[in-house]
Design a protein around this motif. Structure first.
Motif, PDB file in Angstrom:
ATOM      1  N   HIS A 178       0.747  -1.068  -0.075  1.00  0.00           N
ATOM      2  CA  HIS A 178      -0.057  -0.133  -0.031  1.00  0.00           C
ATOM      3  C   HIS A 178       0.985   1.066  -0.016  1.00  0.00           C
ATOM      4  N   PRO A 179       0.775   2.265  -0.956  1.00  0.00           N
ATOM      5  CA  PRO A 179       1.535   3.400  -1.060  1.00  0.00           C
ATOM      6  C   PRO A 179       1.661   4.213   0.246  1.00  0.00           C
ATOM      7  N   GLU A 180       0.685   4.124   1.197  1.00  0.00           N
ATOM      8  CA  GLU A 180       0.642   4.944   2.243  1.00  0.00           C
ATOM      9  C   GLU A 180       1.864   4.134   3.522  1.00  0.00           C
ATOM     10  N   LEU A 181       2.149   2.883   3.058  1.00  0.00           N
ATOM     11  CA  LEU A 181       3.191   2.322   3.780  1.00  0.00           C
ATOM     12  C   LEU A 181       4.282   2.327   3.264  1.00  0.00           C
ATOM     13  N   GLY A 182       4.769   3.115   2.434  1.00  0.00           N
ATOM     14  CA  GLY A 182       6.023   3.203   1.693  1.00  0.00           C
ATOM     15  C   GLY A 182       6.214   2.311   0.592  1.00  0.00           C
ATOM     16  N   ASN A 183       7.504   2.203   0.258  1.00  0.00           N
ATOM     17  CA  ASN A 183       7.705   1.071  -0.959  1.00  0.00           C
ATOM     18  C   ASN A 183       7.871  -0.406  -0.438  1.00  0.00           C
ATOM     19  N   GLU A 184       7.804  -0.423   0.812  1.00  0.00           N
ATOM     20  CA  GLU A 184       8.220  -1.800   1.306  1.00  0.00           C
ATOM     21  C   GLU A 184       6.972  -2.810   1.043  1.00  0.00           C
ATOM     22  N   TYR A 235      -3.640 -11.896  -6.767  1.00  0.00           N
ATOM     23  CA  TYR A 235      -3.850 -10.637  -6.234  1.00  0.00           C
ATOM     24  C   TYR A 235      -5.018 -10.203  -6.040  1.00  0.00           C
ATOM     25  N   PHE A 236      -5.296  -9.428  -4.828  1.00  0.00           N
ATOM     26  CA  PHE A 236      -6.448  -9.079  -4.058  1.00  0.00           C
ATOM     27  C   PHE A 236      -6.627  -7.588  -3.824  1.00  0.00           C
ATOM     28  N   GLN A 237      -7.514  -7.135  -4.346  1.00  0.00           N
ATOM     29  CA  GLN A 237      -7.582  -5.583  -4.483  1.00  0.00           C
ATOM     30  C   GLN A 237      -9.177  -5.197  -3.923  1.00  0.00           C
ATOM     31  N   ASN A 238      -9.219  -3.935  -3.199  1.00  0.00           N
ATOM     32  CA  ASN A 238     -10.513  -3.502  -2.763  1.00  0.00           C
ATOM     33  C   ASN A 238     -10.758  -2.507  -3.675  1.00  0.00           C
ATOM     34  N   ARG A 239     -12.101  -2.457  -4.163  1.00  0.00           N
ATOM     35  CA  ARG A 239     -12.522  -1.403  -5.052  1.00  0.00           C
ATOM     36  C   ARG A 239     -12.778   0.126  -4.524  1.00  0.00           C
ATOM     37  N   GLU A 240     -12.831   0.120  -3.232  1.00  0.00           N
ATOM     38  CA  GLU A 240     -12.705   1.269  -2.492  1.00  0.00           C
ATOM     39  C   GLU A 240     -11.435   2.008  -2.070  1.00  0.00           C
ATOM     40  N   VAL A 241     -10.190   1.012  -2.018  1.00  0.00           N
ATOM     41  CA  VAL A 241      -9.022   1.519  -1.715  1.00  0.00           C
ATOM     42  C   VAL A 241      -8.001   1.619  -2.718  1.00  0.00           C
ATOM     43  N   GLY A 264      -4.588   1.546  -4.875  1.00  0.00           N
ATOM     44  CA  GLY A 264      -3.193   1.351  -4.257  1.00  0.00           C
ATOM     45  C   GLY A 264      -3.055   0.294  -3.505  1.00  0.00           C
ATOM     46  N   LEU A 265      -4.111  -0.347  -2.799  1.00  0.00           N
ATOM     47  CA  LEU A 265      -3.892  -1.530  -1.887  1.00  0.00           C
ATOM     48  C   LEU A 265      -3.718  -2.847  -2.667  1.00  0.00           C
ATOM     49  N   ARG A 266      -2.862  -3.617  -2.653  1.00  0.00           N
ATOM     50  CA  ARG A 266      -2.876  -4.829  -3.160  1.00  0.00           C
ATOM     51  C   ARG A 266      -2.386  -5.752  -2.323  1.00  0.00           C
ATOM     52  N   ILE A 267      -2.866  -6.920  -1.860  1.00  0.00           N
ATOM     53  CA  ILE A 267      -2.600  -7.906  -1.305  1.00  0.00           C
ATOM     54  C   ILE A 267      -2.403  -9.364  -2.276  1.00  0.00           C
ATOM     55  N   PHE A 268      -1.365  -9.846  -2.044  1.00  0.00           N
ATOM     56  CA  PHE A 268      -0.918 -11.052  -3.197  1.00  0.00           C
ATOM     57  C   PHE A 268      -0.262 -12.258  -2.343  1.00  0.00           C
ATOM     58  N   THR A 269      -0.429 -13.327  -3.066  1.00  0.00           N
ATOM     59  CA  THR A 269       0.263 -14.557  -2.555  1.00  0.00           C
ATOM     60  C   THR A 269       1.695 -14.406  -3.070  1.00  0.00           C
ATOM     61  N   ASP A 270       2.501 -15.324  -2.137  1.00  0.00           N
ATOM     62  CA  ASP A 270       4.000 -15.369  -2.430  1.00  0.00           C
ATOM     63  C   ASP A 270       4.181 -16.008  -3.815  1.00  0.00           C
ATOM     64  N   ASP A 271       5.179 -15.808  -4.649  1.00  0.00           N
ATOM     65  CA  ASP A 271       5.488 -16.635  -5.779  1.00  0.00           C
ATOM     66  C   ASP A 271       6.239 -17.804  -5.563  1.00  0.00           C
ATOM     67  N   GLU A 272       6.416 -18.201  -4.425  1.00  0.00           N
ATOM     68  CA  GLU A 272       7.248 -19.474  -4.184  1.00  0.00           C
ATOM     69  C   GLU A 272       6.381 -20.520  -4.016  1.00  0.00           C
TER      70      GLU A 272
END
Length: 66
Positions: A3-9, A50-56, A58-66
């Motif tokens: 999430h952009p509000e949390l920085g680039n991490e 990838y999981f996103q919220n229509r209302e938020v 920039g928020l992206r929740i995603f599964t690990d690629d491993e």
């Protein structure tokens, strides 16, 4: 999770889904997305989900690629 509000991490945690929402839980954050606002996409080249919220934007929740 990203999430952009949390920085680039990227924040690592666990994804939980029940009949009402998707929740992402880490040591420092909990994010809940109601299923009615949930967008699910399959990554084209990386195999992640990838999981996103229509209302938020920039928020992206995603599964690990491993």
């Amino acid at each position: 999770m990203f999430h952009p509000e949390l920085g680039n991490e990227v924040v690592r945690g666990n994804i939980f889904i029940n009949d009402e929402n998707l929740s992402f839980r880490s040591a420092s954050n909990t994010v809940t997305i109601p299923l009615g606002q949930l967008i699910i996409e399959l990554g084209k080249d990386d195999g992640r989900i990838y999981f996103q919220n229509r209302e938020v934007p920039g928020l992206r929740i995603f599964t690990d690629d491993e």
